[in-house]
Design a protein around this motif. Structure first.
Motif, PDB file in Angstrom:
ATOM      1  N   ARG A 115     -15.945 -76.567  95.774  1.00 29.52           N
ATOM      2  CA  ARG A 115     -15.977 -77.901  96.378  1.00 29.52           C
ATOM      3  C   ARG A 115     -17.135 -78.016  97.366  1.00 29.52           C
ATOM      4  O   ARG A 115     -17.562 -77.024  97.954  1.00 29.52           O
ATOM      5  N   ALA A 116     -17.626 -79.241  97.541  1.00 30.52           N
ATOM      6  CA  ALA A 116     -18.803 -79.466  98.376  1.00 30.52           C
ATOM      7  C   ALA A 116     -18.544 -80.609  99.356  1.00 30.52           C
ATOM      8  O   ALA A 116     -17.684 -81.463  99.127  1.00 30.52           O
ATOM      9  N   ILE A 117     -19.297 -80.611 100.441  1.00 31.81           N
ATOM     10  CA  ILE A 117     -19.320 -81.766 101.334  1.00 31.81           C
ATOM     11  C   ILE A 117     -20.557 -82.588 100.979  1.00 31.81           C
ATOM     12  O   ILE A 117     -21.497 -82.089 100.359  1.00 31.81           O
ATOM     13  N   LEU A 118     -20.571 -83.844 101.365  1.00 31.25           N
ATOM     14  CA  LEU A 118     -21.610 -84.766 100.930  1.00 31.25           C
ATOM     15  C   LEU A 118     -22.497 -85.166 102.099  1.00 31.25           C
ATOM     16  O   LEU A 118     -22.008 -85.685 103.110  1.00 31.25           O
ATOM     17  N   ALA A 119     -23.789 -84.929 101.946  1.00 28.13           N
ATOM     18  CA  ALA A 119     -24.753 -85.375 102.952  1.00 28.13           C
ATOM     19  C   ALA A 119     -25.065 -86.844 102.698  1.00 28.13           C
ATOM     20  O   ALA A 119     -25.321 -87.252 101.560  1.00 28.13           O
ATOM     21  N   ILE A 120     -25.037 -87.641 103.769  1.00 25.51           N
ATOM     22  CA  ILE A 120     -25.323 -89.069 103.615  1.00 25.51           C
ATOM     23  C   ILE A 120     -26.029 -89.577 104.859  1.00 25.51           C
ATOM     24  O   ILE A 120     -25.727 -89.157 105.981  1.00 25.51           O
ATOM     25  N   ASP A 121     -26.970 -90.452 104.663  1.00 28.16           N
ATOM     26  CA  ASP A 121     -27.672 -91.085 105.768  1.00 28.16           C
ATOM     27  C   ASP A 121     -26.751 -92.110 106.423  1.00 28.16           C
ATOM     28  O   ASP A 121     -26.113 -92.917 105.736  1.00 28.16           O
ATOM     29  N   ARG A 122     -26.669 -92.066 107.756  1.00 28.65           N
ATOM     30  CA  ARG A 122     -25.771 -92.980 108.469  1.00 28.65           C
ATOM     31  C   ARG A 122     -26.071 -94.434 108.134  1.00 28.65           C
ATOM     32  O   ARG A 122     -25.169 -95.231 107.897  1.00 28.65           O
TER      33      ARG A 122
END
Length: 516
Positions: A115-122
């Motif tokens: 499983r992974a976490i998701l990088a996202i621009d604020r």
């Protein structure tokens, strides 16, 4: 998923149009309420809007709790809309240098199940939430509105309309707004919380840790496309651990990495003195080469110096307070209620989870009143219903919020130092082994429970501590049992030797006496 509707239509005023405030507005609007969202800044979708901390901000890590809150928002397309602009990070990439001087990278997966976490621009996340709100007929967005006062007994609030930062106080118009419920999602320096304190006996504690942060950027490779834009792996959160400080890099969709230096104030003071000297570039470069080897291959030293000089050096704050509500009229969520340092990547996720839990409790009390024979003119009123729900929300959420605040502080030590420890890696591997090969025991790493599950934070802490005690007992048993067995074996041998020796001595003495 269709959202349940409240029994009584209400006017909900939300202060703060960031991710938490925007999601709260979606939840409230899906329940048929009239929703007004007031934001201090200009439209957050406008690239020219200056963030409150005057920087792009640390990229966000979206994990299961935040995603779960979006799943329950009553907007089937929301998850796909948001995840379309994310990058999965499956683990940490630890950077360092061997004694021989050779650079190395070591991957540490977050989760043995992949499983992974998701990088996202604020900004990208905020834009998608606001776009959905703008299409909802019972939602009105008000930008450039500053909360200046609130009367939580008579449910009134006052906002200044600031179109121009240069406006004098005398020329700023002010409006009065009525509401049934005000939701404060306006950040660590919350105006809603400030005005709530005038009506509620609120315990309040804030702590600035001895760490500042400054933002840098790894630019994408020119003329490249797809994954080749990235100078380092886009599948990881990159860490250069310095034991007392660290440098991290989080991927962005355009191939760049948002990087952050976290260090004590004394280190920043030293770097500031370097940066003002004629040979500042070489001194900054030497600092990075010494403590964060390989960074100067990714960010040219002149860019490191200019970013350090131009970007603000900002503090990190933790805030604990209670209660989170006043009567039936106000409640605070997200950083307004529980600001935390960013080292567990749970600040936004905890805030989005606040929204889900708050509205689940409001829904529960609405159903209870609908199913009861309570007189609507007394305890069955919408106000008393909200008061009971908000009191329950405070009681349920405070232990969990305080738990994740503490975990976030502890994780700074893990990221900057423990990731280099063989003992840390041994415990992580052992817990992952148990979770795969003995699943009936329910073992998981603390990180997996926090980032890939929806258990209460306080329960995660309790289970992790229990696992730690079992591991310690097992470790002591594993080491102590052989030692104890050896001691017993030696003791028995010694006893036999003594008994044999004593028997031989008695036999000899008997022979002597017989001869005499």
């Amino acid at each position: 998923m269709s959202a349940p509707r409240m029994a009584t239509k209400q006017k909900v005023v939300i202060v703060g149009a960031g991710p938490v405030g925007s999601l709260a507005a979606i939840y409230a609007a899906n329940r048929g309420h009239d929703v007004e969202v007031y934001e201090l800044r200009s439209d957050l979708r406008d690239p020219s809007t200056t963030p409150l901390n005057f920087t792009r901000s640390i990229n966000l890590a979206l994990s299961e709790r935040g995603l779960n809150a979006m799943r329950h928002a009553g907007q089937p397309k929301l998850i796909d809309h948001v995840t379309a602009v994310t990058l999965p990070m499956r683990g940490r990439m630890i950077h360092g240098k061997n004694p021989s001087g050779e650079l190395y990278e070591v991957s540490q997966d977050y989760d043995i199940h992949g499983r992974a976490i998701l990088a996202i621009d604020r900004g990208g996340l905020n834009k998608r939430l606001l776009d959905i709100l703008e299409d909802m007929p019972n939602v009105t967005l008000f930008f450039n509105h500053k909360l200046t006062g609130a009367d939580f007994k008579n449910n009134k609030a006052w906002f200044e309309i600031r179109k121009d930062a240069e406006q004098s106080k005398e020329t700023v118009p002010e409006i009065e707004v009525d509401f049934d419920l005000m939701i404060g999602a306006d950040g660590a320096h919350s105006a809603v919380r400030y005005h709530m304190m005038k009506y509620t006996r609120m315990d309040y504690q804030q702590e600035y840790i001895d760490t500042l942060w400054c933002e840098f950027q790894i630019k994408p490779q020119d003329g490249k496309s797809s994954l080749s834009r990235f100078k380092i792996s886009p599948d990881h959160l990159h860490i250069w651990p310095g034991r007392e400080f660290m440098f991290i890099a989080i991927p962005s969709e355009d191939g760049s990495f948002t990087c952050t230096l976290f260090a004590p104030a004394a280190v920043f003071s030293q770097l500031e003195s370097f940066s003002s000297q004629p040979d500042g570039t070489s001194k900054i470069s030497l600092f990075f080469d010494t403590y964060f080897p390989g960074v100067t291959n990714l960010i040219p030293p002149p860019d490191l110096l200019s970013s350090f000089n131009q970007n603000p050096h900002l503090p990190l704050i933790s805030i604990k307070c209670k209660p989170y509500h006043h009567s039936s009229s106000a409640v605070i969520l997200g950083d307004a209620a529980h600001a935390m340092v960013p080292f567990y990547g749970q600040g936004m996720n905890a805030g989005l989870e606040d929204v889900r839990i708050l509205f689940a409790i409001l829904d529960k009390h609405a159903r209870m009143d609908e199913n009861s024979d309570a007189d609507a003119s007394s305890d069955g009123t919408a106000a008393s219903q909200r008061a009971r729900a908000l009191a329950e929300y405070t009681a349920v959420r405070i232990p969990d919020a305080h738990a994740i605040i503490d975990l976030a502080l502890q994780n700074y030590i893990e990221m900057r130092s423990s990731v280099l420890s063989p003992l840390y890696r041994f415990r992580k591997s052992l817990e992952e082994y148990m979770s795969v090969y003995v699943p009936s025991l329910g073992w998981q790493t603390k990180y997996s429970r926090v980032s890939f599950g929806n258990e209460r934070y306080s329960e995660v802490v309790a289970k992790s501590e229990r696992q730690g005690r079992v591991l310690l007992a097992g470790l002591l048993g594993g080491v102590g049992l052989p030692v104890l067995s050896g001691a017993i074996y030696l003791g028995m041998r010694y006893r036999r030797v003594v008994e044999n020796g004593l028997g031989g001595l008695l036999t000899t003495l008997a022979g002597v006496f017989q001869r005499k």
